[in-house]
Motif scaffolding. Structure first.
Motif, PDB file in Angstrom:
ATOM      1  N   ARG A 234       0.819  -1.212   0.000  1.00 28.11           N
ATOM      2  CA  ARG A 234       0.000   0.000   0.000  1.00 28.11           C
ATOM      3  C   ARG A 234       0.857   1.269   0.000  1.00 28.11           C
ATOM      4  NH1 ARG A 234      -3.180  -1.149   4.112  1.00 28.11           N
ATOM      5  NH2 ARG A 234      -4.674  -2.199   2.756  1.00 28.11           N
ATOM      6  N   ARG A 235       1.926   1.300   0.791  1.00 27.99           N
ATOM      7  CA  ARG A 235       2.764   2.505   0.868  1.00 27.99           C
ATOM      8  C   ARG A 235       3.441   2.767  -0.475  1.00 27.99           C
ATOM      9  NH1 ARG A 235       6.885   2.097   5.548  1.00 27.99           N
ATOM     10  NH2 ARG A 235       7.176   4.326   5.080  1.00 27.99           N
ATOM     11  N   GLN A 236       3.907   1.715  -1.113  1.00 23.52           N
ATOM     12  CA  GLN A 236       4.553   1.901  -2.416  1.00 23.52           C
ATOM     13  C   GLN A 236       3.568   2.472  -3.430  1.00 23.52           C
ATOM     14  OE1 GLN A 236       6.552  -1.512  -4.462  1.00 23.52           O
ATOM     15  NE2 GLN A 236       5.329  -0.829  -6.224  1.00 23.52           N
ATOM     16  N   ARG A 237       2.376   1.886  -3.481  1.00 21.99           N
ATOM     17  CA  ARG A 237       1.397   2.292  -4.482  1.00 21.99           C
ATOM     18  C   ARG A 237       0.832   3.678  -4.219  1.00 21.99           C
ATOM     19  NH1 ARG A 237      -1.242  -3.806  -4.747  1.00 21.99           N
ATOM     20  NH2 ARG A 237       0.140  -4.593  -6.395  1.00 21.99           N
ATOM     21  N   ALA A 238       1.004   4.194  -3.014  1.00 23.89           N
ATOM     22  CA  ALA A 238       0.543   5.539  -2.690  1.00 23.89           C
ATOM     23  C   ALA A 238       1.630   6.590  -2.934  1.00 23.89           C
ATOM     24  CB  ALA A 238       0.085   5.602  -1.235  1.00 23.89           C
ATOM     25  N   THR A 239       2.813   6.139  -3.323  1.00 24.49           N
ATOM     26  CA  THR A 239       3.957   7.035  -3.528  1.00 24.49           C
ATOM     27  C   THR A 239       4.061   7.430  -4.993  1.00 24.49           C
ATOM     28  OG1 THR A 239       5.161   6.023  -1.683  1.00 24.49           O
ATOM     29  CG2 THR A 239       6.462   7.256  -3.297  1.00 24.49           C
ATOM     30  N   ALA A 240       4.411   8.681  -5.252  1.00 28.93           N
ATOM     31  CA  ALA A 240       4.566   9.165  -6.625  1.00 28.93           C
ATOM     32  C   ALA A 240       5.592   8.314  -7.375  1.00 28.93           C
ATOM     33  CB  ALA A 240       5.003  10.629  -6.622  1.00 28.93           C
ATOM     34  N   ARG A 241       5.253   7.968  -8.615  1.00 27.68           N
ATOM     35  CA  ARG A 241       6.141   7.108  -9.402  1.00 27.68           C
ATOM     36  C   ARG A 241       7.521   7.739  -9.579  1.00 27.68           C
ATOM     37  NH1 ARG A 241       3.469   3.462 -12.780  1.00 27.68           N
ATOM     38  NH2 ARG A 241       5.528   2.828 -13.509  1.00 27.68           N
ATOM     39  N   SER A 242       7.586   9.054  -9.672  1.00 20.72           N
ATOM     40  CA  SER A 242       8.883   9.712  -9.823  1.00 20.72           C
ATOM     41  C   SER A 242       9.769   9.475  -8.603  1.00 20.72           C
ATOM     42  CB  SER A 242       8.689  11.217 -10.055  1.00 20.72           C
ATOM     43  OG  SER A 242       7.930  11.786  -9.007  1.00 20.72           O
ATOM     44  N   GLU A 243       9.165   9.406  -7.421  1.00 20.09           N
ATOM     45  CA  GLU A 243       9.924   9.141  -6.204  1.00 20.09           C
ATOM     46  C   GLU A 243      10.409   7.701  -6.144  1.00 20.09           C
ATOM     47  OE1 GLU A 243      10.797  11.383  -3.545  1.00 20.09           O
ATOM     48  OE2 GLU A 243      10.367  12.629  -5.291  1.00 20.09           O
ATOM     49  N   LEU A 244       9.654   6.791  -6.736  1.00 16.79           N
ATOM     50  CA  LEU A 244      10.013   5.379  -6.675  1.00 16.79           C
ATOM     51  C   LEU A 244      11.317   5.083  -7.403  1.00 16.79           C
ATOM     52  CD1 LEU A 244       6.524   3.696  -7.156  1.00 16.79           C
ATOM     53  CD2 LEU A 244       7.820   3.960  -5.040  1.00 16.79           C
ATOM     54  N   ASN A 245      11.704   5.940  -8.349  1.00 20.28           N
ATOM     55  CA  ASN A 245      12.969   5.715  -9.037  1.00 20.28           C
ATOM     56  C   ASN A 245      14.160   5.812  -8.089  1.00 20.28           C
ATOM     57  OD1 ASN A 245      12.399   4.909 -11.600  1.00 20.28           O
ATOM     58  ND2 ASN A 245      12.660   6.903 -12.551  1.00 20.28           N
ATOM     59  N   ILE A 246      13.996   6.490  -6.962  1.00 22.64           N
ATOM     60  CA  ILE A 246      15.074   6.542  -5.966  1.00 22.64           C
ATOM     61  C   ILE A 246      15.323   5.148  -5.410  1.00 22.64           C
ATOM     62  CG2 ILE A 246      15.777   7.517  -3.747  1.00 22.64           C
ATOM     63  CD1 ILE A 246      14.066   9.969  -4.434  1.00 22.64           C
ATOM     64  N   VAL A 247      14.234   4.418  -5.146  1.00 22.15           N
ATOM     65  CA  VAL A 247      14.365   3.037  -4.685  1.00 22.15           C
ATOM     66  C   VAL A 247      14.829   2.135  -5.826  1.00 22.15           C
ATOM     67  CG1 VAL A 247      13.157   1.064  -3.688  1.00 22.15           C
ATOM     68  CG2 VAL A 247      12.593   3.378  -2.933  1.00 22.15           C
ATOM     69  N   ASN A 248      14.213   2.308  -7.007  1.00 24.04           N
ATOM     70  CA  ASN A 248      14.607   1.495  -8.159  1.00 24.04           C
ATOM     71  C   ASN A 248      16.093   1.631  -8.459  1.00 24.04           C
ATOM     72  OD1 ASN A 248      12.550  -0.100  -9.249  1.00 24.04           O
ATOM     73  ND2 ASN A 248      11.540   1.665 -10.179  1.00 24.04           N
ATOM     74  N   GLY A 249      16.627   2.849  -8.321  1.00 20.74           N
ATOM     75  CA  GLY A 249      18.040   3.063  -8.598  1.00 20.74           C
ATOM     76  C   GLY A 249      18.930   2.279  -7.661  1.00 20.74           C
ATOM     77  N   LEU A 250      18.578   2.256  -6.382  1.00 18.47           N
ATOM     78  CA  LEU A 250      19.384   1.518  -5.413  1.00 18.47           C
ATOM     79  C   LEU A 250      19.265   0.014  -5.646  1.00 18.47           C
ATOM     80  CD1 LEU A 250      21.180   1.316  -2.960  1.00 18.47           C
ATOM     81  CD2 LEU A 250      19.167   1.574  -1.500  1.00 18.47           C
ATOM     82  N   VAL A 251      18.046  -0.465  -5.865  1.00 19.86           N
ATOM     83  CA  VAL A 251      17.849  -1.892  -6.132  1.00 19.86           C
ATOM     84  C   VAL A 251      18.665  -2.321  -7.355  1.00 19.86           C
ATOM     85  CG1 VAL A 251      16.156  -3.633  -6.822  1.00 19.86           C
ATOM     86  CG2 VAL A 251      15.567  -1.964  -5.065  1.00 19.86           C
ATOM     87  N   THR A 252      18.643  -1.485  -8.394  1.00 13.67           N
ATOM     88  CA  THR A 252      19.381  -1.800  -9.615  1.00 13.67           C
ATOM     89  C   THR A 252      20.879  -1.747  -9.385  1.00 13.67           C
ATOM     90  OG1 THR A 252      17.576  -0.919 -10.963  1.00 13.67           O
ATOM     91  CG2 THR A 252      19.723  -1.125 -12.021  1.00 13.67           C
ATOM     92  N   ALA A 253      21.344  -0.743  -8.650  1.00 14.23           N
ATOM     93  CA  ALA A 253      22.776  -0.619  -8.371  1.00 14.23           C
ATOM     94  C   ALA A 253      23.296  -1.830  -7.607  1.00 14.23           C
ATOM     95  CB  ALA A 253      23.044   0.664  -7.585  1.00 14.23           C
ATOM     96  N   LEU A 254      22.534  -2.311  -6.637  1.00 20.39           N
ATOM     97  CA  LEU A 254      22.945  -3.502  -5.882  1.00 20.39           C
ATOM     98  C   LEU A 254      23.047  -4.718  -6.800  1.00 20.39           C
ATOM     99  CD1 LEU A 254      20.770  -2.961  -2.674  1.00 20.39           C
ATOM    100  CD2 LEU A 254      23.270  -2.827  -2.818  1.00 20.39           C
ATOM    101  N   LEU A 255      22.099  -4.824  -7.733  1.00 15.42           N
ATOM    102  CA  LEU A 255      22.133  -5.930  -8.690  1.00 15.42           C
ATOM    103  C   LEU A 255      23.371  -5.829  -9.589  1.00 15.42           C
ATOM    104  CD1 LEU A 255      20.736  -8.359 -10.185  1.00 15.42           C
ATOM    105  CD2 LEU A 255      19.735  -6.604 -11.687  1.00 15.42           C
ATOM    106  N   LEU A 256      23.608  -4.659 -10.167  1.00 21.92           N
ATOM    107  CA  LEU A 256      24.733  -4.492 -11.087  1.00 21.92           C
ATOM    108  C   LEU A 256      26.064  -4.734 -10.380  1.00 21.92           C
ATOM    109  CD1 LEU A 256      23.711  -1.342 -13.176  1.00 21.92           C
ATOM    110  CD2 LEU A 256      23.049  -3.727 -13.480  1.00 21.92           C
TER     111      LEU A 256
END
Length: 374
Positions: A234-256
């Motif tokens: 619920r918290r994720q889906r209530a957050t602006a998609r532009s803000e979610l890229n901050i999390v996506n960036g970290l998740v991706t960086a850890l993977l790379l």
């Protein structure tokens, strides 16, 4: 073909090449600056030299302050073509290429609303597949032509673009975002003791709340099904998609960083090996394989993701047939009367060119009217 070198030392092997300098590419770089465990070089490539240089400056400062050994180098090119990308990859000899570049920004409807963004909103996200896939096709073609091809990771609508690449016979290792973001959000909500083996089966469509709980993504923790996934997201889906890229960036960086260092990882990723949708996987260096929970077969997982793909507005079959939703098809037909609901994968670049022409016309129409699209 224009390729501009912004820094020296481009002949050394660079561990990662990132195509694009938008919000996700920036977030990935700014996170890599903090989490890269070993000495490494990241090359940021965009069509605007100043953008690449800006991203690399910020990332270099962050790496210096964090005490990590990663360095960032900017490059620019005139256009994202297979030839120009190939030239850069031959210079940099990376282990991994991450594509963050596409021809459709998800933020356009927020910052520059127009008749075009209205059409896209009515048609649904799936109709943007050709715009999301065009650069990925060029980049993957460039990767395929190298004697020692790097791993290719795609960040642009990987749930549908990666199966398209596979259908075209082009290499793709996996995608990032989407189900990986769902997994990160679930881990935060659950906060399991220790590592906790989390497995998530889901799709880009699940970034939004589905019609019913039964339609939601599926998840398991240490082999046990997780109930109430929707409430946990619920918290994720209530957050602006532009803000979610901050999390996506970290998740991706850890993977790379994990891939480059050869660390074994158990995670969930979209489009692994060109499959549609997202799956729990095991990644170890240049090896990726599905890690489905007990009781879920690969055919079942594929079937679920095919259903979710249809709801997202586009489905790519193994034989390369691309089918758009009726809603998207009818909306685009209003601007392209000969637009077909089902096309072969080989037609996608041509459709991208035609959609770009429509976009230019609708943007100009909106500008001429002097109003906003409501």
């Amino acid at each position: 073909m224009e390729i501009v070198v912004e820094e020296g030392d481009v002949m050394a092997e660079h561990d990662i090449v990132i195509l694009g300098s938008g919000s996700l590419a920036r977030s990935v770089c700014y996170s890599l600056a903090l989490v890269s465990p070993n000495e490494s070089v990241v090359t940021v490539v965009s069509r605007t030299a100043s953008s690449s240089a800006e991203v690399c400056y910020i990332a270099d400062v962050r790496a210096t302050l964090a005490g990590t050994a990663v360095k960032f180098r900017p490059l620019s090119l005139g256009r994202y073509s297979a030839d120009s990308i190939s030239s850069i990859l031959r210079q940099t000899r990376p282990k991994l290429v991450l594509n963050c570049a596409s021809y459709q920004s998800p933020w356009e409807k927020i910052y520059s609303p127009s008749a075009w963004t209205t059409l896209m909103s009515r048609a649904g996200f799936g109709i943007t597949l050709p715009l999301q896939a065009a650069v990925a096709i060029e980049a993957s073609t460039a990767v395929a032509g190298l004697d020692s091809p790097p791993l290719f990771v795609n960040a642009c609508f990987p749930d549908a673009v990666n199966p398209l690449l596979k259908a075209l016979g082009l290499p793709v290792f996996c995608g990032v975002g989407n189900v990986a973001l769902l997994a990160a959000s679930l881990r935060e909500s659950l906060r399991p003791d220790g590592a906790g083996r989390l497995q998530v089966l889901g799709h880009h469509w699940h970034l939004h709340t589905p019609p019913t709980d039964a339609d939601d993504a599926l998840a398991w923790l240490d082999g046990m099904p997780i109930h109430g996934v929707g409430s946990l997201l619920r918290r994720q889906r209530a957050t602006a998609r532009s803000e979610l890229n901050i999390v996506n960036g970290l998740v991706t960086a850890l993977l790379l960083a994990g891939i480059v260092s050869g660390r074994e990882m158990w995670t969930s990723l979209p489009g692994p090996l060109g499959l549609p949708g997202g799956y729990p996987v095991r990644v170890h260096g240049d090896v990726i394989e599905l890690n489905l929970p007990e009781g879920i077969s690969q055919s079942q997982a594929l079937f679920l993701n095919s259903q979710w793909a249809e709801r997202d507005g586009v489905y790519v079959e193994e034989d390369g047939k691309v089918t758009f939703s009726k809603q998207g098809f009818l909306q685009v037909r209003s601007e392209l009367p000969d637009f077909a609901s089902t096309v072969p994968a080989t037609d996608i670049p041509g459709i991208c060119s035609r959609l770009l022409e429509v976009r230019s016309r609708l943007r100009l129409m909106q500008a001429a009217s002097g109003g906003n699209s409501k």
